[in-house]
Scaffold this motif. Sequence first.
Motif, PDB file in Angstrom:
ATOM      1  N   TYR A 425     -15.284 -10.566  28.820  1.00 51.25           N
ATOM      2  CA  TYR A 425     -16.601 -11.198  28.782  1.00 51.25           C
ATOM      3  C   TYR A 425     -17.310 -10.762  27.506  1.00 51.25           C
ATOM      4  O   TYR A 425     -16.909  -9.811  26.832  1.00 51.25           O
ATOM      5  CB  TYR A 425     -17.445 -10.789  30.003  1.00 51.25           C
ATOM      6  CG  TYR A 425     -17.822  -9.319  30.033  1.00 51.25           C
ATOM      7  CD1 TYR A 425     -18.935  -8.855  29.323  1.00 51.25           C
ATOM      8  CD2 TYR A 425     -17.066  -8.406  30.740  1.00 51.25           C
ATOM      9  CE1 TYR A 425     -19.257  -7.502  29.320  1.00 51.25           C
ATOM     10  CE2 TYR A 425     -17.390  -7.065  30.747  1.00 51.25           C
ATOM     11  CZ  TYR A 425     -18.485  -6.617  30.033  1.00 51.25           C
ATOM     12  OH  TYR A 425     -18.798  -5.280  30.029  1.00 51.25           O
ATOM     13  N   ALA A 426     -18.388 -11.485  27.192  1.00 52.20           N
ATOM     14  CA  ALA A 426     -19.302 -11.100  26.115  1.00 52.20           C
ATOM     15  C   ALA A 426     -20.716 -11.281  26.643  1.00 52.20           C
ATOM     16  O   ALA A 426     -21.005 -12.256  27.346  1.00 52.20           O
ATOM     17  CB  ALA A 426     -19.078 -11.960  24.877  1.00 52.20           C
ATOM     18  N   ASP A 427     -21.608 -10.324  26.322  1.00 56.88           N
ATOM     19  CA  ASP A 427     -22.938 -10.351  26.909  1.00 56.88           C
ATOM     20  C   ASP A 427     -23.970  -9.868  25.904  1.00 56.88           C
ATOM     21  O   ASP A 427     -23.805  -8.816  25.276  1.00 56.88           O
ATOM     22  CB  ASP A 427     -22.962  -9.448  28.158  1.00 56.88           C
ATOM     23  CG  ASP A 427     -24.256  -9.572  28.938  1.00 56.88           C
ATOM     24  OD1 ASP A 427     -24.927 -10.615  28.815  1.00 56.88           O
ATOM     25  OD2 ASP A 427     -24.613  -8.632  29.663  1.00 56.88           O
ATOM     26  N   HIS A 428     -25.044 -10.668  25.750  1.00 58.31           N
ATOM     27  CA  HIS A 428     -26.187 -10.293  24.913  1.00 58.31           C
ATOM     28  C   HIS A 428     -27.371  -9.960  25.816  1.00 58.31           C
ATOM     29  O   HIS A 428     -27.632 -10.667  26.791  1.00 58.31           O
ATOM     30  CB  HIS A 428     -26.598 -11.441  23.985  1.00 58.31           C
ATOM     31  CG  HIS A 428     -25.530 -11.860  23.031  1.00 58.31           C
ATOM     32  ND1 HIS A 428     -25.429 -11.376  21.750  1.00 58.31           N
ATOM     33  CD2 HIS A 428     -24.497 -12.749  23.164  1.00 58.31           C
ATOM     34  CE1 HIS A 428     -24.413 -11.927  21.128  1.00 58.31           C
ATOM     35  NE2 HIS A 428     -23.815 -12.771  21.976  1.00 58.31           N
ATOM     36  N   ASN A 429     -28.100  -8.877  25.481  1.00 58.36           N
ATOM     37  CA  ASN A 429     -29.317  -8.520  26.197  1.00 58.36           C
ATOM     38  C   ASN A 429     -30.442  -8.282  25.198  1.00 58.36           C
ATOM     39  O   ASN A 429     -30.268  -7.563  24.216  1.00 58.36           O
ATOM     40  CB  ASN A 429     -29.115  -7.234  27.010  1.00 58.36           C
ATOM     41  CG  ASN A 429     -28.453  -7.509  28.342  1.00 58.36           C
ATOM     42  OD1 ASN A 429     -29.126  -7.717  29.335  1.00 58.36           O
ATOM     43  ND2 ASN A 429     -27.129  -7.512  28.347  1.00 58.36           N
TER      44      ASN A 429
END
Length: 438
Positions: A425-429
Amino acid sequence: MYDRPLARLHPAAETTEAGGLKRRLLLAAAGLALTGGLAAVPANAQTETSPDDTVATRQHPEFDPPGIRMGGFILYPSVTLDEVFDSNIYATQGHDTSDLITVLQPKLELKSNWNVHQLNLHASGDIDWYAQHSRENYANYDIGADGRLEVYHDAWIAGGADYSLWHLPRTSPNNIVGQADPTEYNQASANVVGHKEFGNLFVELGDSYNRYDFANAQTFDGRTILWERQNHDENEVSVRTGYTIQGLYELYVKGAYNTRSYDSTSDMSGFNRNSNGYTVLVGGKYNLTGITSIDLFAGYRSQDYDDVRLGTFSAPTGGAKVTWNVTPLTTVTGEITRDIDETIVVGAAGYFATKETVAADHELLRNLILHLQLSHEADDFQNIGRTDDVYGVGLGAKYMMNQMTAINVRYNYQIRSSNGTGIGYADHNILVGLTLHL
């Protein structure tokens, strides 16, 4: 939301509308503006530094909350309100679902102000509301106490106890794809350590206990996930002895024995995960006049499972932690650890987790601290050949407006690659938050 412990057992897409995100960020900015002026204060060099008193943790008397004096104690109440944009709330591959999350974190700390002995109490909460995906809403809490009893000038006993309600992060390798709600569990923990010195020699005896109780969950199509089969106790006893030289050097050896006992002899996949293991380490600490601190250790780690299909796995273990106060305004820290974590992954007898982190903190202004962090974790699952790599980068800033108010801004990016199917997965916060102290 992102500062809670990540218990790893030993650890239809919708997009948030841009207009809704913009309105929430504007409201947050307006609230911040109402709390006070944003006057910049020039950074001042510190006269003294120590590895335990870095740019990120050192005192700022004109901005640190004074607390409320209550006899021999000081009460520190605070509340933090964050707005978080998460680009992939389920941490899935190829089907990212984004949302805007409102996070409320109240906190109370009661600390003793005694010349001898210590006693501290704490209570905190973490309440998260998702704008569009309400099934992800949760409320965590944590209450506990810790203290230290000075038996004599060269002997002390320290310990603590804690009880918490947590939710397993969607990014955990133990997260189950297709589960409709976050995994909920209670954790009860206690620890005690006794320390005695004999001149430059010292001996420490310790014991730690953790109890994990999980709540069953459901998949999106209504099937029950029997998380209760992961309920278990962990206990570890340890002895550590070493030699110190004028507080600058320390050489030590440590041995520990652990047991992990599950309520059920069969987990969700039919495996008996009861086990026992040991760790032996040699290490050393070095403190160069408060500028540089180094803690190195290396040894061997083994865990033996009752289920013959899981067997025993052993390997070298170790770690290092370095704190470097480059200047009075800049601190660089680095840490690496390697240890065995529990898992629910079918057929895997746990996994070796090797974690590396490098961070830098810089006091740009006396009341403005910048933060940069790079991280990597390599997870090697035993018996099944699965390997994961998790990379992260974080940028942040903390602006202390006065003793009562601080603004936090953070950006985090995390990506997991794996030789397993559909696990990456890839996740931006993106986070904007306001903290109020009394």
